[in-house]
Design an enzyme around this catalytic site. Structure first.
Site, PDB file in Angstrom:
ATOM      1  CE  LYS A 165      30.487  57.194 -32.307  1.00  0.00           C
ATOM      2  NZ  LYS A 165      30.150  56.785 -30.996  1.00  0.00           N
ATOM      3  CE  LYS A 215      37.458  60.867 -30.583  1.00  0.00           C
ATOM      4  NZ  LYS A 215      37.069  59.470 -31.092  1.00  0.00           N
TER       5      LYS A 215
HETATM    6  P1  NAP Z   1      39.996  56.007 -23.168  1.00  0.00           P
HETATM    7  O1  NAP Z   1      39.541  55.664 -21.839  1.00  0.00           O
HETATM    8  O2  NAP Z   1      40.611  57.362 -23.246  1.00  0.00           O
HETATM    9  O3  NAP Z   1      41.083  54.693 -23.739  1.00  0.00           O
HETATM   10  C1  NAP Z   1      41.656  55.161 -24.844  1.00  0.00           C
HETATM   11  C2  NAP Z   1      42.691  54.002 -24.783  1.00  0.00           C
HETATM   12  O4  NAP Z   1      43.547  53.963 -26.041  1.00  0.00           O
HETATM   13  C3  NAP Z   1      43.800  54.353 -23.461  1.00  0.00           C
HETATM   14  O5  NAP Z   1      43.922  52.826 -22.882  1.00  0.00           O
HETATM   15  C4  NAP Z   1      45.061  54.745 -24.358  1.00  0.00           C
HETATM   16  O6  NAP Z   1      46.401  54.240 -23.782  1.00  0.00           O
HETATM   17  C5  NAP Z   1      44.771  54.238 -25.442  1.00  0.00           C
HETATM   18  N1  NAP Z   1      45.756  54.942 -26.649  1.00  0.00           N
HETATM   19  C6  NAP Z   1      45.405  56.180 -27.216  1.00  0.00           C
HETATM   20  N2  NAP Z   1      46.364  56.442 -27.905  1.00  0.00           N
HETATM   21  C7  NAP Z   1      47.000  55.490 -28.246  1.00  0.00           C
HETATM   22  C8  NAP Z   1      48.372  55.392 -28.888  1.00  0.00           C
HETATM   23  N3  NAP Z   1      48.856  56.323 -29.816  1.00  0.00           N
HETATM   24  N4  NAP Z   1      49.000  54.325 -28.735  1.00  0.00           N
HETATM   25  C9  NAP Z   1      48.467  53.194 -27.896  1.00  0.00           C
HETATM   26  N5  NAP Z   1      47.529  53.443 -27.258  1.00  0.00           N
HETATM   27  C10 NAP Z   1      46.620  54.347 -26.980  1.00  0.00           C
HETATM   28  O7  NAP Z   1      38.817  56.183 -24.501  1.00  0.00           O
HETATM   29  P2  NAP Z   1      37.561  55.348 -24.613  1.00  0.00           P
HETATM   30  O8  NAP Z   1      36.112  56.109 -23.924  1.00  0.00           O
HETATM   31  O9  NAP Z   1      37.780  53.850 -24.134  1.00  0.00           O
HETATM   32  O10 NAP Z   1      37.324  55.404 -26.026  1.00  0.00           O
HETATM   33  C11 NAP Z   1      37.922  54.669 -27.077  1.00  0.00           C
HETATM   34  C12 NAP Z   1      37.375  55.067 -28.497  1.00  0.00           C
HETATM   35  O11 NAP Z   1      35.851  54.632 -28.287  1.00  0.00           O
HETATM   36  C13 NAP Z   1      37.245  56.570 -29.015  1.00  0.00           C
HETATM   37  O12 NAP Z   1      37.569  56.654 -30.223  1.00  0.00           O
HETATM   38  C14 NAP Z   1      35.895  57.131 -28.574  1.00  0.00           C
HETATM   39  O13 NAP Z   1      35.469  58.285 -29.144  1.00  0.00           O
HETATM   40  C15 NAP Z   1      35.103  55.901 -28.900  1.00  0.00           C
HETATM   41  N6  NAP Z   1      33.841  55.537 -28.042  1.00  0.00           N
HETATM   42  C16 NAP Z   1      33.742  56.064 -26.680  1.00  0.00           C
HETATM   43  C17 NAP Z   1      32.439  55.757 -25.952  1.00  0.00           C
HETATM   44  C18 NAP Z   1      32.466  56.157 -24.768  1.00  0.00           C
HETATM   45  O14 NAP Z   1      31.257  56.442 -23.822  1.00  0.00           O
HETATM   46  N7  NAP Z   1      33.554  56.471 -23.803  1.00  0.00           N
HETATM   47  C19 NAP Z   1      31.461  55.419 -26.771  1.00  0.00           C
HETATM   48  C20 NAP Z   1      31.432  55.144 -28.162  1.00  0.00           C
HETATM   49  C21 NAP Z   1      32.787  55.145 -28.643  1.00  0.00           C
HETATM   50  P3  NAP Z   1      46.470  55.189 -22.230  1.00  0.00           P
HETATM   51  O15 NAP Z   1      45.744  54.383 -21.307  1.00  0.00           O
HETATM   52  O16 NAP Z   1      48.166  54.960 -22.031  1.00  0.00           O
HETATM   53  O17 NAP Z   1      46.254  56.501 -22.209  1.00  0.00           O
END
Ligand code: NAP
Length: 293
Positions: A172, A240
């Site tokens: 990744k 990040k």
């Molecule tokens: P997001 O919408 O910000 O969701 C992250 C989730 O994780 C939120 O629901 C958050 O809870 C929860 N969380 C964060 N820290 C936590 C903790 N310490 N304990 C418990 N829950 C926690 O982000 P996302 O876009 O889904 O991304 C998730 C992962 O996938 C990341 O590593 C990102 O780099 C990767 N990713 C994202 C994409 C994209 O296009 N978005 C593509 C590929 C990979 P809260 O709701 O309470 O904040």
């Protein structure tokens, strides 16, 4: 399908991925830090839990999709974490994008308790998560990969077992190196075209038919032409990911001068308050460097 599945982290990516597992016939136990984030999953039939520990206690496989390295560490090792609940023989599948070095260490901590781990970060964004067409890069033991593969097939189309624990995260990181430098390359090309009095739209059209063709020239190039910087993939998350790349390179003594430069340009966007924009906004940094001429 006699397997109990847990899912922790119900954000942009985690929520549709969890829903796809339910659609695939897997009864889910879920945990979201914000209680309200569990409502759509509970409505689809999932059992809402009060902690990662409660999820893991009855799960054969626990999927995690949270933000950053320290979040995965907290979910697994923290109070009421997965490690307190997981039974020997269970599998933890981390699909977040985090550090490969920390992943190897987490896998070893879990193994001390007889718990297996796979790292399975994804590419393909929210659309891929909703449509179940993500690309998955998996690290861990082959026999553990084989057990989880039917569930991976509910989440993605391209599923590649890369190697041992941490190998998925390393792949990744490679993805983010190529993606970020290609965005930077398109941004420089369009700025060069403009300064030469040439229409970057025409340049994009011509380049799409040759060796410089790429999905990024197509998608991010169009966003740059339209000045449409709505995310997509946020600058904040791309920064990040490049931080993970650079920290790993630093720890291991690997020179990545191009990635270091793009990381600084992403820092510039964060510094100017543009962290929530799509990372195609990198073109603005290149333009600012050339202002006034
Ligand atoms: P997001 O919408 O910000 O969701 C992250 C989730 O994780 C939120 O629901 C958050 O809870 C929860 N969380 C964060 N820290 C936590 C903790 N310490 N304990 C418990 N829950 C926690 O982000 P996302 O876009 O889904 O991304 C998730 C992962 O996938 C990341 O590593 C990102 O780099 C990767 N990713 C994202 C994409 C994209 O296009 N978005 C593509 C590929 C990979 P809260 O709701 O309470 O904040």
């Amino acid at each position: 399908m006699n397997v109990n599945v847990g899912f922790i982290g119900l954000g942009i990516m985690g929520k549709p991925m969890a829903l796809n597992l339910i659609k695939g016939g897997y009864p889910l136990r879920v945990y979201g830090r914000r209680v309200e984030s569990m409502a759509p999953l509970a409505a689809a039939g999932a059992h809402a839990c009060a902690s990662p520990e409660e999820v893991a206690r009855a799960a054969d496989m626990t999927f995690i999709m949270v933000s950053d390295t320290q979040d995965v560490e907290q979910v697994i090792l923290g109070p009421k974490g997965v490690l307190s609940g997981a039974q020997p023989g269970a599998i933890v599948v981390d699909m977040s994008t985090i550090s490969p070095v920390a992943t190897r260490s987490l896998a070893s901590r879990l193994m001390d308790h007889g718990v297996e781990m796979l790292d399975a970060p994804v590419s393909g964004g929210e659309t891929g998560a909703v449509n179940g067409t993500l690309s998955l890069m998996v690290g861990g033991k082959p026999e553990v990969f084989t057990r989880v593969k039917p569930l991976f097939e509910r989440l993605g189309k391209k599923i590649v077992h890369i190697g041992a624990n941490g190998a998925g995260q390393a792949a990744k990181a490679c993805n983010q190196i190529v993606a970020s430098m290609t965005i930077e390359g398109v941004a420089e090309a369009f700025t060069f075209a403009r300064r030469n009095g040439v229409d970057p739209g025409r340049v994009r059209e011509a380049l799409l038919g040759g060796f410089a063709n790429s999905r990024i020239l197509e998608v991010h190039g169009q966003r740059m032409l339209d000045r449409d910087f709505r995310p997509g993939f946020k600058v904040r998350l791309h920064q990040k990911d490049l931080r993970i790349v650079m920290e790993t390179a630093h720890q291991m003594g690997i020179a990545l001068p191009g990635s270091a430069l793009v990381a600084q340009h992403l820092n510039a966007l964060i510094g100017s308050g543009d962290g929530e924009l799509d990372s195609s906004a990198l073109v603005q940094v290149i333009e600012r460097l050339n202002e006034g001429r």
